[in-house]
Design a protein around this motif. Structure first.
Motif, short mmCIF file in Angstrom:
data_model
loop_
_atom_site.label_atom_id
_atom_site.label_comp_id
_atom_site.label_asym_id
_atom_site.label_seq_id
_atom_site.Cartn_x
_atom_site.Cartn_y
_atom_site.Cartn_z
N GLU A 12 0.82 -1.21 0.00
CA GLU A 12 0.00 0.00 0.00
C GLU A 12 0.86 1.27 0.00
O GLU A 12 0.52 2.26 -0.65
N SER A 13 1.98 1.24 0.73
CA SER A 13 2.86 2.41 0.76
C SER A 13 3.49 2.66 -0.59
O SER A 13 3.62 3.81 -1.04
N PHE A 14 3.90 1.58 -1.25
CA PHE A 14 4.49 1.74 -2.58
C PHE A 14 3.49 2.35 -3.55
O PHE A 14 3.83 3.24 -4.34
N GLU A 15 2.25 1.89 -3.50
CA GLU A 15 1.22 2.44 -4.39
C GLU A 15 0.99 3.92 -4.10
O GLU A 15 0.85 4.74 -5.03
N ALA A 16 0.95 4.29 -2.81
CA ALA A 16 0.76 5.70 -2.45
C ALA A 16 1.94 6.54 -2.92
O ALA A 16 1.75 7.65 -3.46
N LEU A 17 3.16 6.05 -2.72
CA LEU A 17 4.34 6.79 -3.17
C LEU A 17 4.34 6.94 -4.69
O LEU A 17 4.74 7.99 -5.22
N LEU A 18 3.88 5.90 -5.37
CA LEU A 18 3.84 5.96 -6.83
C LEU A 18 2.86 7.03 -7.31
O LEU A 18 3.16 7.79 -8.23
N VAL A 19 1.68 7.09 -6.68
CA VAL A 19 0.68 8.09 -7.06
C VAL A 19 1.20 9.50 -6.80
O VAL A 19 1.09 10.39 -7.66
N VAL A 20 1.78 9.72 -5.61
CA VAL A 20 2.32 11.04 -5.30
C VAL A 20 3.45 11.39 -6.26
O VAL A 20 3.57 12.54 -6.71
N GLY A 21 4.28 10.42 -6.60
CA GLY A 21 5.36 10.65 -7.55
C GLY A 21 4.84 11.06 -8.92
O GLY A 21 5.41 11.94 -9.58
N ILE A 22 3.77 10.41 -9.37
CA ILE A 22 3.16 10.76 -10.66
C ILE A 22 2.64 12.19 -10.63
O ILE A 22 2.86 12.97 -11.57
N LEU A 23 1.96 12.56 -9.55
CA LEU A 23 1.43 13.91 -9.43
C LEU A 23 2.55 14.94 -9.44
O LEU A 23 2.45 15.98 -10.11
N LEU A 24 3.62 14.70 -8.69
CA LEU A 24 4.74 15.63 -8.63
C LEU A 24 5.42 15.77 -9.99
O LEU A 24 5.74 16.88 -10.44
N THR A 25 5.64 14.64 -10.66
CA THR A 25 6.36 14.66 -11.93
C THR A 25 5.58 15.38 -13.02
O THR A 25 6.10 16.27 -13.70
N TRP A 26 4.30 15.02 -13.18
CA TRP A 26 3.53 15.57 -14.28
C TRP A 26 3.10 17.02 -14.04
O TRP A 26 2.97 17.80 -14.99
N SER A 27 2.87 17.38 -12.78
CA SER A 27 2.53 18.78 -12.51
C SER A 27 3.75 19.67 -12.77
O SER A 27 3.61 20.80 -13.26
#
Length: 284
Positions: free
Chosen positions: A19-34
């Motif tokens: 679950e932590s990996f999935e959350a980190l992945l989502v936050v990473g996607i948001l940071l990268t694309w924004s």
């Protein structure tokens, strides 16, 4: 370390890792694309995303507190019923996640990135923070449900031990995320997805058997038959490796018909996630 303690450590660390990996992945996607969409406002976008992630974590902690308080208030059969419901919900949720992960592998997964770009370009910081909050809250809520479902199978849980095992899972998730971002071939998204799916199905199997045991012990349903066989001499489910398998996948040395039918039905449903798509049907 006893078999029961080893099992508890493995279960907690596995759930928190996934679950932590999935959350980190989502936050990473948001940071990268924004950041790609609006480089000039990268710092502001980062602040809003991190604030949203913190809010999502707070919501998950509130859920954990509510469930914990409800468990403390209930006594006797009421507590057993709550544990049974949480374990059943967790098992169903694990199955649903495996189906979702398989569907994502066949389809497109860029919707989150598209929304991040749209919010960043229009300066919708609250929308960006909401995306992060909902994503982290979802993963956190799933973690709460999974852990409380797993805790129903043991009476020996200690807060300090749960925290330590959870932290080890988070450290593993952080390492996995770093390796994934670094482009390691040994820890590709496909490999991580397969490992996650196997862990979810195994933990769901153990939870399914736990629910069946609760149903029988509460007198809701009968076991339908006497034990059909006894394999205790080969592998005793009360100690050692047998006890580890009993808690992990639901192994029983002296199974009745109802548990066998239930576990068979669980794995039959799970196998549908790996069935080939219908001929002529386009990916979702």
């Amino acid at each position: 370390m006893s078999a029961d303690l080893t099992l508890q450590t493995f279960e907690i660390a596995s759930v928190v890792w996934r679950e932590s990996f999935e959350a980190l992945l989502v936050v990473g996607i948001l940071l990268t694309w924004s950041a790609r969409a609006a480089p000039a406002t990268r710092g502001r976008a980062t602040s809003w995303i991190l604030a949203g992630a913190g809010a999502g974590l707070a919501l998950a902690l509130m859920l954990a507190l509510i469930v914990s308080r409800a468990s403390d208030i209930l006594e006797g059969d009421g507590e057993d019923i709550l544990q049974m419901i949480m374990a059943a919900f967790a098992a169903v949720l694990m199955l649903r996640m495996v189906f979702w992960m398989r569907a994502m592998e066949r389809g497109q997964t860029g919707d989150l990135a598209n929304r991040a770009v749209r919010h960043a370009k229009t300066g919708n910081w609250l929308g960006l923070a909401t995306l992060a909050a909902l994503a982290v809250a979802r993963e956190g809520a799933e973690t709460v449900v999974f852990l409380f479902g797993l805790m129903a199978s043991s009476q020996g849980w200690q807060a300090g031990f749960v925290v330590a095992a959870g932290l080890s899972g988070f450290v593993l998730a952080s390492i996995s995320f770093w390796a994934f971002k670094a482009g390691s071939k040994l820890i590709s998204r496909t490999v991580l997805s397969r490992v996650s799916e196997v862990l979810l199905l195994i933990l769901g199997s153990g939870l399914t058997m736990l629910v069946v045991d609760k149903v029988i012990s509460l007198g809701i349903l009968s076991p339908m038959t006497e034990p059909l066989w006894d394999s205790s001499r080969l592998l005793n489910d009360g100690s050692g490796f047998g006890a580890f398998l009993a808690g992990l996948v639901g192994y029983r040395a002296r199974p009745e018909l109802l548990p066998l039918l239930s576990i068979g039905f669980y794995w039959m449903i799970a196998s549908l996630a790996y069935a080939p798509p219908l001929p002529g049907k386009a990916p979702a």
